[in-house]
Design a protein around this motif. Sequence first.
Motif, short mmCIF file in Angstrom:
data_model
loop_
_atom_site.label_atom_id
_atom_site.label_comp_id
_atom_site.label_asym_id
_atom_site.label_seq_id
_atom_site.Cartn_x
_atom_site.Cartn_y
_atom_site.Cartn_z
N ILE A 124 0.84 -1.20 0.00
CA ILE A 124 0.00 0.00 0.00
C ILE A 124 0.87 1.25 0.00
O ILE A 124 0.62 2.20 -0.75
N GLN A 125 1.92 1.24 0.80
CA GLN A 125 2.82 2.40 0.84
C GLN A 125 3.49 2.59 -0.52
O GLN A 125 3.61 3.71 -1.01
N CYS A 138 0.92 4.09 -2.88
CA CYS A 138 0.66 5.49 -2.57
C CYS A 138 1.82 6.39 -2.97
O CYS A 138 1.63 7.51 -3.45
N GLU A 139 3.04 5.89 -2.82
CA GLU A 139 4.21 6.65 -3.25
C GLU A 139 4.23 6.79 -4.78
O GLU A 139 4.59 7.84 -5.30
N ALA A 140 3.82 5.73 -5.48
CA ALA A 140 3.73 5.80 -6.94
C ALA A 140 2.70 6.84 -7.35
O ALA A 140 2.94 7.65 -8.26
N GLY A 141 1.56 6.86 -6.67
CA GLY A 141 0.54 7.86 -6.96
C GLY A 141 1.02 9.28 -6.68
O GLY A 141 0.77 10.20 -7.44
N CYS A 151 -0.16 3.06 -9.28
CA CYS A 151 -0.77 3.07 -7.95
C CYS A 151 -2.00 2.19 -7.93
O CYS A 151 -2.15 1.31 -7.08
N VAL A 152 -2.88 2.38 -8.89
CA VAL A 152 -4.13 1.60 -8.97
C VAL A 152 -3.82 0.13 -9.19
O VAL A 152 -4.41 -0.75 -8.56
N ARG A 153 -2.86 -0.17 -10.07
CA ARG A 153 -2.51 -1.55 -10.38
C ARG A 153 -2.06 -2.30 -9.13
O ARG A 153 -2.50 -3.41 -8.86
N ILE A 154 -1.20 -1.67 -8.35
CA ILE A 154 -0.71 -2.31 -7.13
C ILE A 154 -1.85 -2.55 -6.15
O ILE A 154 -1.97 -3.63 -5.57
N LEU A 155 -2.70 -1.54 -5.96
CA LEU A 155 -3.78 -1.67 -4.99
C LEU A 155 -4.80 -2.72 -5.41
O LEU A 155 -5.25 -3.52 -4.59
#
Length: 102
Positions: free
Chosen positions: A49-50, A53-56, A64-68
């Motif tokens: 998640i971190q 969020c850092e990517a976003g 960001c969306v892909r990871i989440l």
Amino acid sequence: MVRASRLVTAAVVAAAALLPLGVSAAPAHADDEACAEYLEGQGRDDEAIQEACEAGAAGNGPECVRILVGQGIASSRATQACVLAGRPSDDAAPRSLDRLRG
């Protein structure tokens, strides 16, 4: 497994289309903390998640969306978290109401 991969890809593409254009160019002080706080208590991998969020916050909303989504977070919630990450933090610029209060 192929179907799950296609679903993640489709969710990322759909979410990326929903992200405002301003998220693709990160502000000087984006707010990855707001993203992480929004997702707090989701019972997911905090490091992932971190990272998302850092990517976003760095201006990479689709990543960001892909990871989440890969962490099992609904694409609509992931998109909202990534939008929050891409916004200027409260430290970067005072909110307009704060300026009016004086």
